[in-house]
Structures are given as C-alpha cells and as structure tokens.
Scaffold this motif. Structure first.
Motif, PDB file in Angstrom:
ATOM      1  N   GLN A 231       0.835  -1.213   0.000  1.00  0.00           N
ATOM      2  CA  GLN A 231       0.000   0.000   0.000  1.00  0.00           C
ATOM      3  C   GLN A 231       0.868   1.261   0.000  1.00  0.00           C
ATOM      4  OE1 GLN A 231      -2.000  -0.939   3.591  1.00  0.00           O
ATOM      5  NE2 GLN A 231      -3.228  -2.568   2.627  1.00  0.00           N
ATOM      6  N   ILE A 232       1.894   1.245   0.830  1.00  0.00           N
ATOM      7  CA  ILE A 232       2.762   2.422   0.940  1.00  0.00           C
ATOM      8  C   ILE A 232       3.509   2.675  -0.376  1.00  0.00           C
ATOM      9  CG2 ILE A 232       4.837   3.311   2.100  1.00  0.00           C
ATOM     10  CD1 ILE A 232       3.589   1.905   4.671  1.00  0.00           C
ATOM     11  N   ALA A 233       3.979   1.616  -0.997  1.00  0.00           N
ATOM     12  CA  ALA A 233       4.677   1.765  -2.285  1.00  0.00           C
ATOM     13  C   ALA A 233       3.737   2.370  -3.325  1.00  0.00           C
ATOM     14  CB  ALA A 233       5.191   0.398  -2.751  1.00  0.00           C
ATOM     15  N   ALA A 234       2.482   1.906  -3.312  1.00  0.00           N
ATOM     16  CA  ALA A 234       1.496   2.420  -4.272  1.00  0.00           C
ATOM     17  C   ALA A 234       1.261   3.908  -4.046  1.00  0.00           C
ATOM     18  CB  ALA A 234       0.193   1.638  -4.128  1.00  0.00           C
ATOM     19  N   ILE A 235       1.038   4.264  -2.774  1.00  0.00           N
ATOM     20  CA  ILE A 235       0.803   5.678  -2.429  1.00  0.00           C
ATOM     21  C   ILE A 235       1.987   6.533  -2.864  1.00  0.00           C
ATOM     22  CG2 ILE A 235       0.610   7.298  -0.494  1.00  0.00           C
ATOM     23  CD1 ILE A 235      -0.941   5.024   1.006  1.00  0.00           C
ATOM     24  N   GLN A 236       3.174   6.057  -2.552  1.00  0.00           N
ATOM     25  CA  GLN A 236       4.397   6.798  -2.845  1.00  0.00           C
ATOM     26  C   GLN A 236       4.552   7.049  -4.348  1.00  0.00           C
ATOM     27  OE1 GLN A 236       5.987   7.134   0.436  1.00  0.00           O
ATOM     28  NE2 GLN A 236       6.356   9.035  -0.697  1.00  0.00           N
ATOM     29  N   SER A 237       4.226   6.027  -5.133  1.00  0.00           N
ATOM     30  CA  SER A 237       4.421   6.199  -6.585  1.00  0.00           C
ATOM     31  C   SER A 237       3.447   7.251  -7.140  1.00  0.00           C
ATOM     32  CB  SER A 237       4.285   4.851  -7.309  1.00  0.00           C
ATOM     33  OG  SER A 237       2.936   4.513  -7.491  1.00  0.00           O
ATOM     34  N   VAL A 238       2.206   7.256  -6.584  1.00  0.00           N
ATOM     35  CA  VAL A 238       1.244   8.278  -7.040  1.00  0.00           C
ATOM     36  C   VAL A 238       1.702   9.666  -6.616  1.00  0.00           C
ATOM     37  CG1 VAL A 238      -1.136   9.116  -6.872  1.00  0.00           C
ATOM     38  CG2 VAL A 238      -0.689   6.658  -7.053  1.00  0.00           C
ATOM     39  N   LEU A 239       2.125   9.744  -5.340  1.00  0.00           N
ATOM     40  CA  LEU A 239       2.563  11.044  -4.810  1.00  0.00           C
ATOM     41  C   LEU A 239       3.747  11.595  -5.596  1.00  0.00           C
ATOM     42  CD1 LEU A 239       2.378  10.617  -0.912  1.00  0.00           C
ATOM     43  CD2 LEU A 239       0.833  11.900  -2.410  1.00  0.00           C
ATOM     44  N   GLU A 253      -7.335  11.250   3.740  1.00  0.00           N
ATOM     45  CA  GLU A 253      -7.050  10.932   5.143  1.00  0.00           C
ATOM     46  C   GLU A 253      -6.415   9.542   5.244  1.00  0.00           C
ATOM     47  OE1 GLU A 253     -10.409  10.889   7.801  1.00  0.00           O
ATOM     48  OE2 GLU A 253      -9.130  11.068   9.573  1.00  0.00           O
ATOM     49  N   THR A 254      -6.934   8.612   4.449  1.00  0.00           N
ATOM     50  CA  THR A 254      -6.388   7.242   4.431  1.00  0.00           C
ATOM     51  C   THR A 254      -4.913   7.274   4.003  1.00  0.00           C
ATOM     52  OG1 THR A 254      -8.579   6.517   3.729  1.00  0.00           O
ATOM     53  CG2 THR A 254      -6.809   4.897   3.578  1.00  0.00           C
ATOM     54  N   VAL A 255      -4.639   8.049   2.968  1.00  0.00           N
ATOM     55  CA  VAL A 255      -3.257   8.175   2.473  1.00  0.00           C
ATOM     56  C   VAL A 255      -2.339   8.707   3.572  1.00  0.00           C
ATOM     57  CG1 VAL A 255      -1.790   9.532   0.920  1.00  0.00           C
ATOM     58  CG2 VAL A 255      -3.857   8.426   0.041  1.00  0.00           C
ATOM     59  N   ARG A 256      -2.791   9.763   4.233  1.00  0.00           N
ATOM     60  CA  ARG A 256      -1.941  10.375   5.271  1.00  0.00           C
ATOM     61  C   ARG A 256      -1.715   9.412   6.436  1.00  0.00           C
ATOM     62  NH1 ARG A 256      -4.463  15.343   3.730  1.00  0.00           N
ATOM     63  NH2 ARG A 256      -6.218  14.970   5.141  1.00  0.00           N
ATOM     64  N   LEU A 257      -2.807   8.778   6.872  1.00  0.00           N
ATOM     65  CA  LEU A 257      -2.661   7.877   8.038  1.00  0.00           C
ATOM     66  C   LEU A 257      -1.789   6.667   7.702  1.00  0.00           C
ATOM     67  CD1 LEU A 257      -6.271   8.009   9.532  1.00  0.00           C
ATOM     68  CD2 LEU A 257      -4.158   8.836  10.598  1.00  0.00           C
ATOM     69  N   LEU A 286      -8.295   1.332   0.976  1.00  0.00           N
ATOM     70  CA  LEU A 286      -6.924   0.988   0.588  1.00  0.00           C
ATOM     71  C   LEU A 286      -6.902   0.301  -0.772  1.00  0.00           C
ATOM     72  CD1 LEU A 286      -5.639  -0.203   4.080  1.00  0.00           C
ATOM     73  CD2 LEU A 286      -4.731   1.731   2.766  1.00  0.00           C
ATOM     74  N   LYS A 287      -7.949  -0.472  -1.037  1.00  0.00           N
ATOM     75  CA  LYS A 287      -8.049  -1.142  -2.329  1.00  0.00           C
ATOM     76  C   LYS A 287      -8.186  -0.098  -3.448  1.00  0.00           C
ATOM     77  CE  LYS A 287     -10.468  -5.007  -4.369  1.00  0.00           C
ATOM     78  NZ  LYS A 287     -11.880  -5.357  -4.498  1.00  0.00           N
ATOM     79  N   LYS A 288      -9.004   0.888  -3.197  1.00  0.00           N
ATOM     80  CA  LYS A 288      -9.173   1.995  -4.170  1.00  0.00           C
ATOM     81  C   LYS A 288      -7.834   2.663  -4.465  1.00  0.00           C
ATOM     82  CE  LYS A 288     -13.772   2.752  -4.724  1.00  0.00           C
ATOM     83  NZ  LYS A 288     -14.172   2.259  -6.014  1.00  0.00           N
TER      84      LYS A 288
END
Ligand SMILES: [Zn+2]
Length: 298
Positions: A231-239, A253-257, A286-288
């Motif tokens: 999940q973190i890798a996915a978020i990071q790549s988008v960011l 909020e989900t991303v930040r937490l 998280l799936k989204k």
C-alpha cells in the motif's frame, strides 16, 4: 543414568510380599537369563541393583545362595552345583534331568498376582525402555522363539498387546505406543517412571500447540506487513508523479494515516480515523488507492 536403569532401579524397590510372586519374579529372571539349564544357571546384568535383587529372589524363593561376581563390566550370578540347581528345578516343577528349560510353565504362575511379578523379573533381565526425550519404545529380548511366543500370550492375557520381531537372531517383543509402554511399567511396578513418560508427553503436546499458535500469529503478521508495504509503495508512486491532488478528497485521510503509521494493522489503522471507521471500510479505501496507483502506472 539411562531411563532403563531408572526403571529397573524402581522395579528393584518393589517389596517382596507374597511367596508366590517372589517365585514368579525369580522364574521370569531365570527364563531370560544368559544360561538356564540343568547343568548351569548364569544370570548377568550391568545393573548392580538388579544383581542384588536377583540374589535376594533366588535366596527367598528357592533357598539358594548365589553371590554376584564382577565379570568385565557385568555382575554375574552363576550356579553350577547340582543340588542348588535341583532346588530351583523342583520348586518350578521341572524334571531335574529335563533339558528343555526355555519354556514357560504356566503352573508356576498360579495366581493372577504372579503375572506382573513374572513380567518384572523378565524385564529386569532382558528389557530396555526409551526415555521421555525419545520416541516411545519398550522391548524384551530372548534367544528362544518359543519362550518369546509364550511370554507374548501371557501378556495378551493381561491385555498388553506387544508386537513380535526377529532382530539379528534375537526374538523381540516390543511396544512402541506410549499408552502400552506406560501400562507395562505401571503393571510391573514402576508407576513413577510411567508418570514421568506421561508428563513429558503432555509437556511436549503443550509446547507443540504453543509453537503452532506462534507460527500462525507470525504468518499473519508477515502477511499484514507485506500488505502495508504494498500500500505504501502504491501511495508513494502516485505522490511522486502527481502529488496528493491525484487522490480524491475522500481517500486523502487514508493516504496520510497509512504513511504516518506504516506498521499498523488494518484494525489499528481504522481506529485512528476521526471518527474511527470499520475494518472493511478501511480495506475498501486501501483497495481503491492501490487500484488508482496501478492505473497511474499504465
Ligand atoms: Zn503371586
């Protein structure tokens, strides 16, 4: 000290109360002795307590005096005098001239009480048993097939069910399931040793159960950590590519937490929302997020 020695030491402490049982125990030892013939009787053992026990048995049951002698590593009791051997043969109902001695005369075991005593004598001379740290195993060895068979049928009458095999010319009766080993020890007069085996088994089962639980928890933890890392890798790549604006408002909020608490389990992370959300609700968000990241990748 080996477990066999522990067991034999316990067996040697069983009091000799009834003359019929004392004779039966002596008979068991004699049949499984190195030599039991009308010319010579020779019993040998590495265990000093067993040597003393056999000496006492022969003295009480037959009035025969045999002194243990040290022969190499073993203690040996030997009788060669015809008069002494004659006393033993008479008491056991054997013909003094009879050569066939390795044969179980059931008449000697006249009372039910005598069978455990007989088996005790047999085990003292010819038995071994594995200790609590090993797989269950108790065996009795004889050079004589008919004796082996007769002892087996005696045990069956006592509802013990040994198995029979031949190993390097020796005829072996054995038990390799824990309850039978414990029953044999209890029957012949070593309940403490039987208890020791039982306790060790309970402890081992308990340890296995705990290990299984720990393994299971560890596996779950690993799974959760793997999922969080994805999940973190996915978020990071988008960011990295598009910044936080790429996430819809309801996912931020989900991303930040998730980024703030990378080691949280789903349950833990769900409680950090204000107000807290459900685990399935968080799982859905998280799936989204991971879906969004994979779309951005392509
Ligand atoms: Zn008896």
């Amino acid at each position: 000290m080996s477990f066999s020695t522990t067991v034999k030491t316990e067996l040697c402490r069983v009091p000799m109360l009834r003359p019929c049982c004392t004779r039966a125990e002596a008979y068991g030892a004699l049949l499984y002795a190195s030599v039991f013939s009308h010319r010579e009787i020779r019993l040998s053992t590495e265990n000093a307590a067993v040597a003393r026990r056999v000496q006492a048995l022969l003295s009480r049951a037959f009035g025969v005096d045999a002194q243990p002698q040290q022969v190499g590593r073993k203690k040996q009791l030997a009788l060669t005098e015809e008069s002494q051997i004659g006393l033993i043969f008479d008491a056991l109902g054997y013909d003094r001239k009879n050569h066939v001695t390795y044969h179980l005369n059931r008449n000697v075991l006249e009372n039910d009480c005598c069978i455990p005593a007989f088996l005790r004598g047999v085990f003292l001379m010819a038995g071994t048993v594995a200790g609590p740290e090993k797989k269950s195993h108790l065996e009795i060895t004889s050079a004589h097939p008919s004796l082996c068979g007769e002892t087996m049928s005696l045990m069956l009458d006592e509802r013990l069910s040994p198995k029979q095999t031949v190993r390097r010319g020796a005829h072996v009766l054995y038990f390799k399931d824990a309850p039978s080993v414990e029953d044999f020890l209890t029957l012949t007069g070593a309940p403490r040793a039987a208890m020791e085996l039982m306790e060790a088994k309970v402890e081992k089962n308990l340890r296995n159960t705990i290990n299984r639980q720990v393994n299971c928890e560890t596996a779950n933890l690993v799974k959760a950590t793997d999922a969080a890392a994805r999940q973190i890798a996915a978020i990071q790549s988008v960011l990295d590519k598009h910044g936080e604006g790429a996430f819809p408002e309801n996912l931020r909020e989900t991303v930040r937490l998730r980024l703030s608490y990378p080691t949280d389990s789903l349950a833990e992370l769900a409680t950090r929302f204000v107000p807290p959300i459900s685990k399935p609700g968080l799982s859905h968000r998280l799936k989204k997020i991971t879906e969004l990241a994979s779309r951005e990748d392509t």
